[in-house]
Design a protein around this motif. Structure first.
Motif, mmCIF file in Angstrom:
data_model
loop_
_atom_site.group_PDB
_atom_site.id
_atom_site.type_symbol
_atom_site.label_atom_id
_atom_site.label_comp_id
_atom_site.label_asym_id
_atom_site.label_seq_id
_atom_site.Cartn_x
_atom_site.Cartn_y
_atom_site.Cartn_z
ATOM 1 N N ASP A 58 10.306 -4.526 -10.335
ATOM 2 C CA ASP A 58 11.323 -3.613 -9.819
ATOM 3 C C ASP A 58 12.494 -3.534 -10.798
ATOM 4 N N SER A 352 9.374 4.881 -4.108
ATOM 5 C CA SER A 352 10.151 3.663 -3.865
ATOM 6 C C SER A 352 11.640 3.968 -3.732
ATOM 7 N N GLY A 356 12.555 3.037 -0.313
ATOM 8 C CA GLY A 356 13.267 1.780 -0.510
ATOM 9 C C GLY A 356 14.638 1.755 0.143
ATOM 10 N N SER A 360 12.607 -2.001 5.643
ATOM 11 C CA SER A 360 11.211 -2.191 5.242
ATOM 12 C C SER A 360 10.256 -1.959 6.398
ATOM 13 N N SER A 396 4.169 -1.143 -1.898
ATOM 14 C CA SER A 396 4.456 -2.196 -0.921
ATOM 15 C C SER A 396 5.197 -3.360 -1.583
ATOM 16 N N ASP A 397 4.825 -3.669 -2.818
ATOM 17 C CA ASP A 397 5.527 -4.730 -3.544
ATOM 18 C C ASP A 397 7.006 -4.383 -3.748
ATOM 19 N N GLY A 400 9.064 -4.312 -0.183
ATOM 20 C CA GLY A 400 9.092 -5.504 0.651
ATOM 21 C C GLY A 400 8.092 -5.529 1.785
ATOM 22 N N THR A 402 4.126 -6.512 2.779
ATOM 23 C CA THR A 402 3.016 -7.287 2.225
ATOM 24 C C THR A 402 1.818 -6.388 1.941
ATOM 25 N N HIS A 464 4.119 -6.205 9.852
ATOM 26 C CA HIS A 464 5.237 -6.327 8.910
ATOM 27 C C HIS A 464 6.246 -7.371 9.371
ATOM 28 N N GLY A 467 5.175 -10.797 8.652
ATOM 29 C CA GLY A 467 4.830 -11.046 7.239
ATOM 30 C C GLY A 467 3.342 -11.259 7.047
ATOM 31 N N SER A 469 -0.115 -11.668 5.822
ATOM 32 C CA SER A 469 -0.584 -11.802 4.439
ATOM 33 C C SER A 469 -1.888 -12.578 4.401
#
Length: 469
Positions: A58, A352, A356, A360, A396-397, A400, A402, A464, A467, A469
């Motif tokens: 970023d 983004s 962004g 999120s 997604s990275d 924010g 996952t 989300h 988190g 993952s």
């Protein structure tokens, strides 16, 4: 109303025309090539995280020299896209071919027939049992088109019991779709998307099983509620008074033999081995494809099929999914054009920058909405994964969310509309077999579709928040 031709004949009524998915994708390739002349070229710097995944950094976006696509690049990109996606394409072919052997063994129709016979006198339980059976087929094996023939068995059976054709078709179509949409081990959607996202194949299994159970339970409730109304009063049927010809009862219902039971044991052993392999040993596409190929060969041997018959069944299984497999490469050609034209990162930067600025949680919801909309254009699950995940993963990275949540957003966005959109080929084929007009089906299922979309939004938001993952 139709219009009159010059010769006095009547023109047919206007019908919705939806181009072939390859036509749509090639049009997008052309548009993408044109965009390389208009969109400023730019790039992000990339690095690898501790898990060995490639991520964009970023704040490193910068402009670079323009590199527009040439006329020949448009056509060459398809071959390059096929090469880039070769591991996924042949993975899909091998898994699909192996399921073709399973289908040729006759084990699945025999299981359906045996369940139907065993539940005689308790017919109301057929709906949840059979829907669960087909949902597991969609969730674990990625079956969709392969379940269509069972409509010819279940529709007349449901009519005989006192329900209607909608109930019979829903057991197969909605059961399979619910499992496919909320799948936890679907090799064609979850497996492909997670592979592209560079996360362990079939990871997040426990959470997905919970979502699958909720999604399927709501679908079963909806069908049983309708079936009970029709049983009490046939006039409550959506098809009442439509003049649709009823089905005759099936002449013969298959039963499970010892060989069929052994085939299902092989299937269960395969799924257990798959779970152990991916979770303990980090199996990826090559190992999974090899396991399914072994499964198919063993099933063919147990079914006493000749080697030539096993090979033919494998080829037939590949034939059924050839469009879905090759569409992955065609979709990847779009990415080839955008990446070689150095505008992919510019598009990512635009996404983004706008997303962004949102919380999120809303970014995850936005990904879900985009995937829902795209599925009306690209109904192929593996094709949509190939088209969208290379954009959604780095996005997604940056915002924010996952990568696992991004895969989940794709999964629900891809699956829900497959049970009512006219661009879904297997679904329309199923309605044709059941002799149900699309308008009647949509009238019946539309409230459930809204419920499904709301559930998908809730699932993605919860994923989300925890988190996932």
């Amino acid at each position: 109303m139709g219009e009159t031709n010059k010769d006095g004949s009547r023109r047919g009524k206007w019908k919705l025309y939806v181009p072939h998915v390859y036509v749509i994708l090639f049009s997008i390739i052309v548009i993408s090539a044109m965009a390389t002349y208009v969109i400023p070229a730019g790039q992000y710097e990339q690095t690898e995280d501790k898990n060995g995944r490639t991520i964009v950094i970023d704040g490193t976006y910068h402009h670079v020299e323009q590199s527009p696509a040439s006329f020949l690049d448009v056509f060459q990109s398809i071959h390059q896209g096929m090469l880039n996606s070769a591991s996924i394409i042949f993975y899909i072919f091998i898994v699909g071919g192996s399921f073709g052997i399973l289908h040729a063994s006759g084990a699945i129709p025999a299981a359906v027939g045996s369940i139907s016979k065993a539940m005689k006198g308790r017919e109301y339980l057929l709906i949840p049992l059979l829907m669960t059976f087909f949902a597991l087929s969609g969730a674990m094996l990625g079956l969709a088109e392969e379940t269509i023939p069972y409509i010819t068995i279940l529709v007349p059976l449901m009519v005989l019991i006192g329900y209607d054709s909608i109930v019979g078709a829903a057991i197969v179509l909605l059961g399979t779709s619910a499992g496919f949409t909320a799948a936890f081990m679907n090799p064609f959607t979850v497996g492909v998307a997670q592979g592209i996202a560079q996360i362990p194949i079939f990871s997040g299994l426990g959470f997905r099983v919970v979502l699958w159970f909720i999604f399927l339970s709501v679908s079963i409730w909806y069908v049983m509620r309708y079936a009970n109304k029709v049983k009490k009063d046939p006039k409550q049927s959506v098809l009442y008074g439509s003049g649709i010809k009823e089905f005759d009862a099936p002449e013969k219902v298959e039963e499970l033999t010892t060989r069929h039971k052994l085939i299902f044991l092989v299937l269960l052993a395969t799924l257990a081995g798959l779970a152990v392999g991916v979770m303990k040993y980090g199996w990826y596409l090559t190992e999974i494809a090899g396991l399914f190929l072994l499964m198919g060969i063993l099933m063919g041997i147990i079914a006493k099929m000749k080697m030539d018959a096993i090979a033919e069944a494998f080829i037939e299984g590949c034939r059924v999914i050839v469009m879905g497999a090759l569409v992955v490469g065609v979709a990847n050609a779009i990415l080839v054009i955008l990446q070689d034209g150095k505008v992919m990162d510019t598009i990512l930067y635009g996404f983004s920058s706008s997303i962004g600025e949102l919380p999120s949680g809303l970014a995850a919801f936005g990904m879900y909405i985009v995937q829902c909309a795209l599925n009306f254009i690209v109904p192929s699950g593996s094709g949509q994964a190939a088209l969208t995940m290379p954009i959604m993963v780095p996005l997604s990275d940056l915002v924010g969310v996952t990568r696992q949540t991004a895969v989940l957003a794709f999964q629900f966005g891809d699956g829900i509309s497959n049970i009512f959109t006219p661009t879904s080929g297997y679904f329309m084929a199923g309605l044709a077999l059941a002799r149900i007009p699309w308008s009647k089906w949509v009238k019946w299922i539309f409230p459930l579709i809204i419920i499904h979309y709301v559930l998908g939004a809730i699932f993605v938001t919860v994923a989300h928040m925890i988190g996932f993952s």
